[in-house]
Design an enzyme around this catalytic site. Structure first.
Site, PDB file in Angstrom:
ATOM      1  CB  CYS A 105     -57.696  -4.876 -28.462  1.00 30.17           C
ATOM      2  SG  CYS A 105     -56.790  -6.158 -27.572  1.00 30.17           S
ATOM      3  CB  CYS A 145     -57.197  -6.682 -20.526  1.00 29.01           C
ATOM      4  SG  CYS A 145     -58.202  -5.498 -21.426  1.00 29.01           S
ATOM      5  CG  ASP A 192     -55.978  -2.736 -21.806  1.00 30.82           C
ATOM      6  OD1 ASP A 192     -55.302  -2.591 -20.774  1.00 30.82           O
ATOM      7  OD2 ASP A 192     -55.638  -3.439 -22.759  1.00 30.82           O
ATOM      8  CB  CYS A 215     -52.738  -4.112 -24.909  1.00 36.38           C
ATOM      9  SG  CYS A 215     -54.029  -4.282 -26.143  1.00 36.38           S
TER      10      CYS A 215
HETATM   11 FE1  FES Z   1     -57.434  -5.625 -23.448  1.00 38.23          FE
HETATM   12 FE2  FES Z   1     -55.971  -5.163 -25.524  1.00 38.23          FE
HETATM   13  S1  FES Z   1     -55.547  -6.563 -23.938  1.00 38.23           S
HETATM   14  S2  FES Z   1     -57.718  -4.076 -24.871  1.00 38.23           S
END
Ligand code: FES
Length: 145
Positions: A103, A33, A35, A59
């Site tokens: 996450c 993702c 992040d 996110c």
């Molecule tokens: Fe990857 Fe939330 S979508 S940490």
């Protein structure tokens, strides 16, 4: 889809920022993702976490889980902080949708990475802590996100 607590911690995240000369700093990311989460710990001579701050480029669920994780580890000993798992963070937030579980894993790994940094700086070994991966995406199932 999200609990009130998740929305609250997303909209009003606690402990955002940096700690100068932190006892330990850990940065982890998820390549899938994209992040990234960075956690700062201020640990006193008795091994108690006096302060904890975070910066998350990610996110809403990543922001909410890191915010809750900082609240949970503050005031705890290193050993107690190790028990702040992603499940504990999720429970404290009244749950997360299944596709957002990773996450919360990022939050757990960020705490571990910061503790690992602290241990390395001080030449100590923290029982039960293994070297955290900087990229945790390999630990996950190959689900669609
Ligand atoms: Fe990857 Fe939330 S979508 S940490």
């Amino acid at each position: 889809m999200y609990s009130e607590k998740v929305m609250d911690h997303f909209q009003n995240p606690r402990n955002v920022g940096e700690i100068e000369n932190a006892s330990g700093v850990g940065t982890v990311g998820n390549a899938k993702c994209g992040d990234i989460m960075r956690m700062y710990l201020d640990i006193d001579d008795n091994g108690v976490i006096q302060d904890c701050k975070f910066k998350t480029f990610g996110c809403g669920a990543a922001v909410a889980t890191s915010s809750m994780a900082t609240e949970l580890v503050k005031g705890k000993t290193i050993q107690e902080a190790l028990e702040v798992t992603n499940k504990a963070v999720m429970e404290a937030l009244d749950g997360l949708p299944p596709i957002k579980v990773h996450c919360s894993l990022l939050a757990e790994e960020a705490i571990h990475a910061a503790l690992w940094d602290y241990a390395e700086k001080n030449g100590i070994k923290i029982e039960g802590l293994s070297k955290p991966k900087s990229d945790i995406s390999e630990e996950e199932d190959d689900e669609e996100y």
